[in-house]
Design a protein around this motif. Structure first.
Motif, short mmCIF file in Angstrom:
data_model
loop_
_atom_site.label_atom_id
_atom_site.label_comp_id
_atom_site.label_asym_id
_atom_site.label_seq_id
_atom_site.Cartn_x
_atom_site.Cartn_y
_atom_site.Cartn_z
N ALA A 1 0.83 -1.20 0.00
CA ALA A 1 0.00 0.00 0.00
C ALA A 1 0.87 1.25 0.00
CB ALA A 1 -0.94 -0.01 1.20
N ARG A 2 1.92 1.27 0.82
CA ARG A 2 2.80 2.43 0.86
C ARG A 2 3.46 2.66 -0.50
NH1 ARG A 2 5.35 5.56 4.60
NH2 ARG A 2 3.26 5.43 5.52
N TYR A 3 3.95 1.60 -1.13
CA TYR A 3 4.63 1.72 -2.42
C TYR A 3 3.69 2.30 -3.48
CZ TYR A 3 7.21 0.50 -6.63
OH TYR A 3 7.86 0.56 -7.84
N HIS A 4 2.43 1.88 -3.42
CA HIS A 4 1.48 2.30 -4.45
C HIS A 4 0.66 3.53 -4.06
CE1 HIS A 4 2.22 -1.96 -5.64
NE2 HIS A 4 2.19 -1.43 -6.84
N GLY A 5 0.96 4.12 -2.91
CA GLY A 5 0.28 5.35 -2.51
C GLY A 5 -1.17 5.14 -2.10
N VAL A 6 -1.49 3.96 -1.55
CA VAL A 6 -2.86 3.64 -1.13
C VAL A 6 -2.98 3.88 0.38
CG1 VAL A 6 -4.61 1.83 -0.95
CG2 VAL A 6 -3.11 1.93 -2.96
N PRO A 7 -3.95 4.66 0.84
CA PRO A 7 -4.13 4.87 2.29
C PRO A 7 -4.35 3.55 3.01
CG PRO A 7 -5.42 6.46 1.04
CD PRO A 7 -4.90 5.45 0.04
N PHE A 8 -3.71 3.40 4.17
CA PHE A 8 -3.73 2.14 4.91
C PHE A 8 -4.14 2.44 6.36
CE2 PHE A 8 -1.75 -0.99 7.67
CZ PHE A 8 -2.03 -2.19 7.05
N TYR A 9 -5.30 1.90 6.76
CA TYR A 9 -5.85 2.13 8.10
C TYR A 9 -6.02 0.81 8.84
CZ TYR A 9 -7.27 6.86 6.64
OH TYR A 9 -7.29 8.15 6.21
N THR A 10 -5.91 0.87 10.17
CA THR A 10 -6.35 -0.23 11.01
C THR A 10 -7.49 0.28 11.88
OG1 THR A 10 -5.71 -1.93 12.60
CG2 THR A 10 -4.66 0.22 12.85
N ALA A 11 -8.45 -0.60 12.15
CA ALA A 11 -9.60 -0.25 12.98
C ALA A 11 -9.60 -1.13 14.22
CB ALA A 11 -10.91 -0.43 12.20
N LEU A 12 -9.73 -0.53 15.39
CA LEU A 12 -9.63 -1.29 16.63
C LEU A 12 -10.30 -0.56 17.78
CD1 LEU A 12 -6.17 -0.73 18.29
CD2 LEU A 12 -6.83 0.48 16.23
N PRO A 13 -10.85 -1.31 18.74
CA PRO A 13 -11.37 -0.69 19.96
C PRO A 13 -10.22 -0.33 20.89
CG PRO A 13 -11.61 -3.05 20.12
CD PRO A 13 -11.07 -2.77 18.74
N SER A 14 -10.47 0.58 21.81
CA SER A 14 -9.41 1.00 22.73
C SER A 14 -8.88 -0.15 23.57
CB SER A 14 -9.93 2.12 23.64
OG SER A 14 -11.12 1.74 24.31
N SER A 15 -9.68 -1.19 23.77
CA SER A 15 -9.23 -2.36 24.55
C SER A 15 -8.11 -3.12 23.86
CB SER A 15 -10.42 -3.29 24.81
OG SER A 15 -11.03 -3.68 23.60
N THR A 16 -7.85 -2.83 22.59
CA THR A 16 -6.79 -3.50 21.85
C THR A 16 -5.46 -2.74 21.92
OG1 THR A 16 -8.47 -4.41 20.35
CG2 THR A 16 -6.24 -4.43 19.54
N ILE A 17 -5.48 -1.54 22.46
CA ILE A 17 -4.26 -0.73 22.57
C ILE A 17 -3.55 -1.06 23.88
CG2 ILE A 17 -3.35 1.62 22.68
CD1 ILE A 17 -5.90 2.49 21.14
N ASP A 18 -2.29 -1.42 23.77
CA ASP A 18 -1.50 -1.81 24.94
C ASP A 18 -0.38 -0.78 25.13
OD1 ASP A 18 -0.07 -2.99 26.95
OD2 ASP A 18 0.12 -4.95 25.98
N LEU A 19 -0.67 0.26 25.91
CA LEU A 19 0.30 1.32 26.11
C LEU A 19 1.47 0.90 26.98
CD1 LEU A 19 -2.07 4.40 26.56
CD2 LEU A 19 -0.85 3.67 24.50
#
Length: 329
Positions: free
Chosen positions: A242-260
């Motif tokens: 995606a980066r090479y071809h200039g395509v926007p790349f997103y991830t979708a996740l709930p806050s419970s998936t973030i491990d600070l």
């Protein structure tokens, strides 16, 4: 569409190893059986694993069992998805506050389930805003209703965008070796009448090169404080392409998936799975029995390849370490 139900002090799981050929619901009364269901991927997807573990903890309380033992056994079922540990910690805190009351713990598990659905719908609404008109979207693995309490994370974004008439086509990677994209994502998209095309994993770059992909949206099993994230093996390759071809790349996740608590993705534990998952396909041997196999369930995508992180509290953009801490610290 859902994959988890609680009825009459019984946990019911849709057996995702049988999809899309047959829909089989399995009944669970013992936390140990739920731990095995998580290990064998009867239920899978970070949020769904957490919800199932919460209900399993409640089953342990109903049986008058050792809650510490149940927590430890469930925590050992799969190592990467942080929602599992988040849900068990929350259930343990509730047990301490309520004296181990099974009614209170069932209510807490139901609350975790309901909150997950609400979070998925919220992130769907936020994510749909970045989807262009007539979008051709690529997704990898399954981050839909089957992987969550309902609606989905990445597929929640796609569902919301489809409801707004924005989706021209969704390309679903098949996702070797267990084919979650072919068996589960395609199943969900067809069931919801969302335009869908199934592709082999090695076809995504060719589509990007043709200008046939406008956006990539994937799920997430654990995100570190700097935005590095673990998702189904093959996600990193999609991000690089995606980066090479200039395509926007997103991830979708709930806050419970973030491990600070983790500084970066190198600290995320990566599950290694059975070698025969790669040596065979659908029970048919496709490689020599003696060949060595490398079979990690996940890879880590560096935050430098991310356009944004879609959450139930809005979209987080770079710098990710600073902005994730502001939003979720």
């Amino acid at each position: 569409m859902d994959a988890i139900r609680w009825e009459g002090n019984t946990l019911y799981l849709l057996d995702q190893t049988k999809l899309p050929v047959t829909e089989v619901w399995l009944a669970y009364h013992d936390w140990r059986a739920v731990a095995e269901a998580i290990r064998t991927m009867v239920v899978r997807g970070a949020p769904a694993i957490g919800i199932s573990a919460a209900y399993a903890y409640a089953l342990a309380a109903l049986a008058g069992g050792d809650l510490c033992q149940a927590k430890a056994g469930l925590a050992a079922s799969r190592p990467t998805a942080v929602n599992l540990f988040w849900a068990l910690e929350r259930m343990e805190r509730k047990a301490s506050a309520c004296g181990g009351s099974s009614d209170a713990l069932i209510a807490e598990a139901k609350a975790i389930h309901a909150e997950d659905v609400a979070m998925c719908r919220a992130m769907g609404a936020y994510g749909a805003a970045v989807v262009p008109e007539h979008a051709r979207i690529l997704t990898h693995c399954n981050a839909g209703a089957l992987a969550t309490g309902g609606y989905g994370t990445a597929l929640g974004v796609i569902r919301a965008a489809h409801e707004q008439g924005k989706v021209a086509m969704v390309y679903a990677d098949e996702t070797r070796p267990l084919l979650q994209g072919a068996r589960l994502t395609a199943y969900e998209l067809v069931a919801d009448h969302i335009p869908a095309t199934l592709i082999a994993d090695n076809m995504a770059a060719a589509l990007m090169a043709r200008g046939a992909i406008d956006l990539v949206v994937v799920g997430c099993d654990r995100m570190a404080a700097n935005g590095d994230f673990a998702n189904k093996i093959g996600t990193y390759s999609v991000a690089v392409n995606a980066r090479y071809h200039g395509v926007p790349f997103y991830t979708a996740l709930p806050s419970s998936t973030i491990d600070l608590s983790l500084s970066d993705g190198s600290q995320i534990p990566i599950e290694q799975r059975d070698k025969d998952e790669v040596r065979a396909l659908g029970g048919v041997q496709t490689a020599p029995a003696g060949v060595e196999v490398y079979n990690p369930a996940f890879d880590v995508t560096p935050h430098t390849l991310l356009t944004g992180v879609i959450t139930e509290r809005g979209i987080v953009y770079p710098p990710f370490r600073e902005n994730l801490a502001k939003r979720f610290g």
